[in-house]
Design a protein around this motif. Sequence first.
Motif, PDB file in Angstrom:
ATOM      1  N   TYR A   1      14.330 -19.924   6.483  1.00 22.09           N
ATOM      2  CA  TYR A   1      15.301 -20.350   7.487  1.00 22.09           C
ATOM      3  C   TYR A   1      14.918 -21.727   7.998  1.00 22.09           C
ATOM      4  O   TYR A   1      13.759 -22.143   7.938  1.00 22.09           O
ATOM      5  N   GLY A   2      15.894 -22.425   8.494  1.00 22.63           N
ATOM      6  CA  GLY A   2      15.656 -23.719   9.120  1.00 22.63           C
ATOM      7  C   GLY A   2      16.836 -24.074   9.990  1.00 22.63           C
ATOM      8  O   GLY A   2      17.975 -23.703   9.684  1.00 22.63           O
ATOM      9  N   ARG A   3      16.568 -24.753  11.082  1.00 25.92           N
ATOM     10  CA  ARG A   3      17.626 -25.216  11.975  1.00 25.92           C
ATOM     11  C   ARG A   3      17.474 -26.713  12.180  1.00 25.92           C
ATOM     12  O   ARG A   3      16.402 -27.175  12.560  1.00 25.92           O
ATOM     13  N   VAL A   4      18.542 -27.435  11.918  1.00 20.99           N
ATOM     14  CA  VAL A   4      18.545 -28.883  12.067  1.00 20.99           C
ATOM     15  C   VAL A   4      19.330 -29.222  13.328  1.00 20.99           C
ATOM     16  O   VAL A   4      20.526 -28.928  13.427  1.00 20.99           O
ATOM     17  N   ASP A   5      18.650 -29.820  14.308  1.00 19.50           N
ATOM     18  CA  ASP A   5      19.272 -30.204  15.573  1.00 19.50           C
ATOM     19  C   ASP A   5      19.524 -31.705  15.563  1.00 19.50           C
ATOM     20  O   ASP A   5      18.588 -32.489  15.309  1.00 19.50           O
ATOM     21  N   MET A   6      20.754 -32.113  15.863  1.00 20.45           N
ATOM     22  CA  MET A   6      21.127 -33.518  15.746  1.00 20.45           C
ATOM     23  C   MET A   6      21.978 -33.950  16.933  1.00 20.45           C
ATOM     24  O   MET A   6      22.615 -33.128  17.601  1.00 20.45           O
ATOM     25  N   LEU A   7      21.969 -35.254  17.177  1.00 20.34           N
ATOM     26  CA  LEU A   7      22.723 -35.837  18.279  1.00 20.34           C
ATOM     27  C   LEU A   7      23.440 -37.075  17.753  1.00 20.34           C
ATOM     28  O   LEU A   7      22.862 -37.856  16.990  1.00 20.34           O
ATOM     29  N   ARG A   8      24.683 -37.237  18.162  1.00 21.93           N
ATOM     30  CA  ARG A   8      25.468 -38.357  17.639  1.00 21.93           C
ATOM     31  C   ARG A   8      25.046 -39.667  18.309  1.00 21.93           C
ATOM     32  O   ARG A   8      24.928 -39.757  19.519  1.00 21.93           O
ATOM     33  N   GLY A   9      24.831 -40.681  17.493  1.00 22.42           N
ATOM     34  CA  GLY A   9      24.444 -41.988  17.985  1.00 22.42           C
ATOM     35  C   GLY A   9      25.648 -42.843  18.318  1.00 22.42           C
ATOM     36  O   GLY A   9      26.807 -42.453  18.119  1.00 22.42           O
ATOM     37  N   ALA A  10      25.381 -44.039  18.802  1.00 18.92           N
ATOM     38  CA  ALA A  10      26.457 -44.945  19.216  1.00 18.92           C
ATOM     39  C   ALA A  10      27.348 -45.353  18.052  1.00 18.92           C
ATOM     40  O   ALA A  10      28.520 -45.682  18.246  1.00 18.92           O
TER      41      ALA A  10
ATOM     42  N   GLU B   1      20.607 -22.791   2.024  1.00 20.68           N
ATOM     43  CA  GLU B   1      22.065 -22.844   2.008  1.00 20.68           C
ATOM     44  C   GLU B   1      22.608 -22.847   3.435  1.00 20.68           C
ATOM     45  O   GLU B   1      22.113 -22.127   4.299  1.00 20.68           O
ATOM     46  N   PHE B   2      23.645 -23.646   3.664  1.00 24.17           N
ATOM     47  CA  PHE B   2      24.244 -23.708   4.988  1.00 24.17           C
ATOM     48  C   PHE B   2      24.835 -22.362   5.382  1.00 24.17           C
ATOM     49  O   PHE B   2      25.519 -21.713   4.589  1.00 24.17           O
ATOM     50  N   CYS B   3      24.555 -21.939   6.605  1.00 20.67           N
ATOM     51  CA  CYS B   3      25.078 -20.670   7.122  1.00 20.67           C
ATOM     52  C   CYS B   3      26.146 -20.910   8.184  1.00 20.67           C
ATOM     53  O   CYS B   3      27.284 -20.477   8.023  1.00 20.67           O
ATOM     54  N   HIS B   4      25.800 -21.608   9.262  1.00 21.26           N
ATOM     55  CA  HIS B   4      26.777 -21.878  10.313  1.00 21.26           C
ATOM     56  C   HIS B   4      26.288 -23.024  11.192  1.00 21.26           C
ATOM     57  O   HIS B   4      25.138 -23.466  11.085  1.00 21.26           O
ATOM     58  N   ALA B   5      27.189 -23.497  12.042  1.00 18.65           N
ATOM     59  CA  ALA B   5      26.877 -24.622  12.929  1.00 18.65           C
ATOM     60  C   ALA B   5      27.448 -24.349  14.309  1.00 18.65           C
ATOM     61  O   ALA B   5      28.385 -23.553  14.479  1.00 18.65           O
ATOM     62  N   LEU B   6      26.883 -25.008  15.293  1.00 15.89           N
ATOM     63  CA  LEU B   6      27.347 -24.834  16.661  1.00 15.89           C
ATOM     64  C   LEU B   6      27.023 -26.082  17.458  1.00 15.89           C
ATOM     65  O   LEU B   6      26.229 -26.928  17.027  1.00 15.89           O
ATOM     66  N   VAL B   7      27.651 -26.196  18.614  1.00 18.87           N
ATOM     67  CA  VAL B   7      27.332 -27.260  19.556  1.00 18.87           C
ATOM     68  C   VAL B   7      26.775 -26.608  20.812  1.00 18.87           C
ATOM     69  O   VAL B   7      27.266 -25.574  21.271  1.00 18.87           O
ATOM     70  N   LYS B   8      25.707 -27.190  21.339  1.00 22.56           N
ATOM     71  CA  LYS B   8      25.051 -26.679  22.541  1.00 22.56           C
ATOM     72  C   LYS B   8      25.247 -27.700  23.657  1.00 22.56           C
ATOM     73  O   LYS B   8      24.936 -28.886  23.477  1.00 22.56           O
ATOM     74  N   ARG B   9      25.752 -27.226  24.776  1.00 21.57           N
ATOM     75  CA  ARG B   9      26.047 -28.123  25.894  1.00 21.57           C
ATOM     76  C   ARG B   9      25.312 -27.666  27.148  1.00 21.57           C
ATOM     77  O   ARG B   9      25.149 -26.465  27.388  1.00 21.57           O
TER      78      ARG B   9
ATOM     79  N   GLU C   1      30.886 -35.089   6.627  1.00 19.15           N
ATOM     80  CA  GLU C   1      29.866 -36.109   6.848  1.00 19.15           C
ATOM     81  C   GLU C   1      28.708 -35.568   7.686  1.00 19.15           C
ATOM     82  O   GLU C   1      27.534 -35.829   7.388  1.00 19.15           O
ATOM     83  N   ASP C   2      29.048 -34.824   8.750  1.00 17.04           N
ATOM     84  CA  ASP C   2      27.991 -34.272   9.598  1.00 17.04           C
ATOM     85  C   ASP C   2      27.164 -33.249   8.825  1.00 17.04           C
ATOM     86  O   ASP C   2      25.928 -33.217   8.938  1.00 17.04           O
ATOM     87  N   LEU C   3      27.817 -32.412   8.037  1.00 14.24           N
ATOM     88  CA  LEU C   3      27.091 -31.403   7.269  1.00 14.24           C
ATOM     89  C   LEU C   3      26.193 -32.063   6.223  1.00 14.24           C
ATOM     90  O   LEU C   3      25.056 -31.632   6.010  1.00 14.24           O
ATOM     91  N   ASP C   4      26.682 -33.115   5.602  1.00 14.02           N
ATOM     92  CA  ASP C   4      25.855 -33.830   4.625  1.00 14.02           C
ATOM     93  C   ASP C   4      24.602 -34.397   5.279  1.00 14.02           C
ATOM     94  O   ASP C   4      23.516 -34.404   4.680  1.00 14.02           O
ATOM     95  N   ALA C   5      24.733 -34.877   6.517  1.00 12.11           N
ATOM     96  CA  ALA C   5      23.576 -35.423   7.229  1.00 12.11           C
ATOM     97  C   ALA C   5      22.533 -34.336   7.468  1.00 12.11           C
ATOM     98  O   ALA C   5      21.325 -34.567   7.316  1.00 12.11           O
ATOM     99  N   ALA C   6      22.982 -33.143   7.851  1.00  9.44           N
ATOM    100  CA  ALA C   6      22.057 -32.037   8.076  1.00  9.44           C
ATOM    101  C   ALA C   6      21.445 -31.561   6.758  1.00  9.44           C
ATOM    102  O   ALA C   6      20.238 -31.278   6.689  1.00  9.44           O
ATOM    103  N   LYS C   7      22.251 -31.474   5.714  1.00  7.46           N
ATOM    104  CA  LYS C   7      21.736 -31.061   4.400  1.00  7.46           C
ATOM    105  C   LYS C   7      20.658 -32.021   3.908  1.00  7.46           C
ATOM    106  O   LYS C   7      19.677 -31.603   3.276  1.00  7.46           O
TER     107      LYS C   7
END
Length: 291
Positions: A244-253, A194-202, A226-232
Amino acid sequence: MTKIAYLASRVTLPGSAIRRTDAFEHDFTMDALRPAFAARGISIEDVSWDDPKADWAGYEAVIIGTTWDYWDRLEDFLAALERIEAVTRLFNPVSLVRWNARKTYLKDLEAKGAKLIPTLWIDRCGEAEARAAFDTLGAERLVFKRQVGAGAKGQHLLARGEAVPEMPHPMMVQPFLPMIKEEGELSFIFIDGEFCHALVKRAQPGDYRIQSSYGGREEAIQPSAEDLDAAKAVIGTLDAAPLYGRVDMLRGADGGLQLMELEVIEPYLYPKEGPELGERMAAAIARRLGR
């Protein structure tokens, strides 16, 4: 009181003479977990995974936590997990850890529909192989990462024509995407599926590495549907929901998210950005132990 272990390492445990500079993340995690677990009658102790004196059978369960040295001792680590799993419950299970420890697992996720950054897999990455990668990927800057590794250790950002450093480990190679310095890397944390939380790392200015040990910073976000659906969808590729699991993603062009990593071994789960983490983890463990 039920007793469980949180697997750490000699480089993350408090008081260690060889403690990592980012080991404060271990402290943040324990501060989040201990009161939530105690409220359910569960004590949680941090123990190094290679502690020869540890009585693993004395714990009702073991959670893999800040084992942040396993990549240089992978077979020893997996053997230790096998011994632990033989006498108690291990989260996440060693079969999942073995698969996730080598980044070639991304090939499996791609076959299941995950959208990846274009990647080359080079088991012996000498100068000739490194230079050829620029033409193969059609990029002027490439990121070379260890196939077994984390925290940007042994990672190199190279421009075409630059000197090629020694890379003694099997590597994965990807085009450098400027979005890592613009929007940053998005992380989605899931507990028991189940989704818990999200963050952006810079990254800090002048760098591209987003880890705190390089000056990276984090900010909690409310992801779009849309972003949450992609991670799910990434978590959904697993046969069973991990603890537990962590999905790390980067936005494409094209504006869509591309998978960087699915971390189900020892990721930092960012309790500061997700204040519900401790309670969700405690509830998930209690369910799995039938409490």
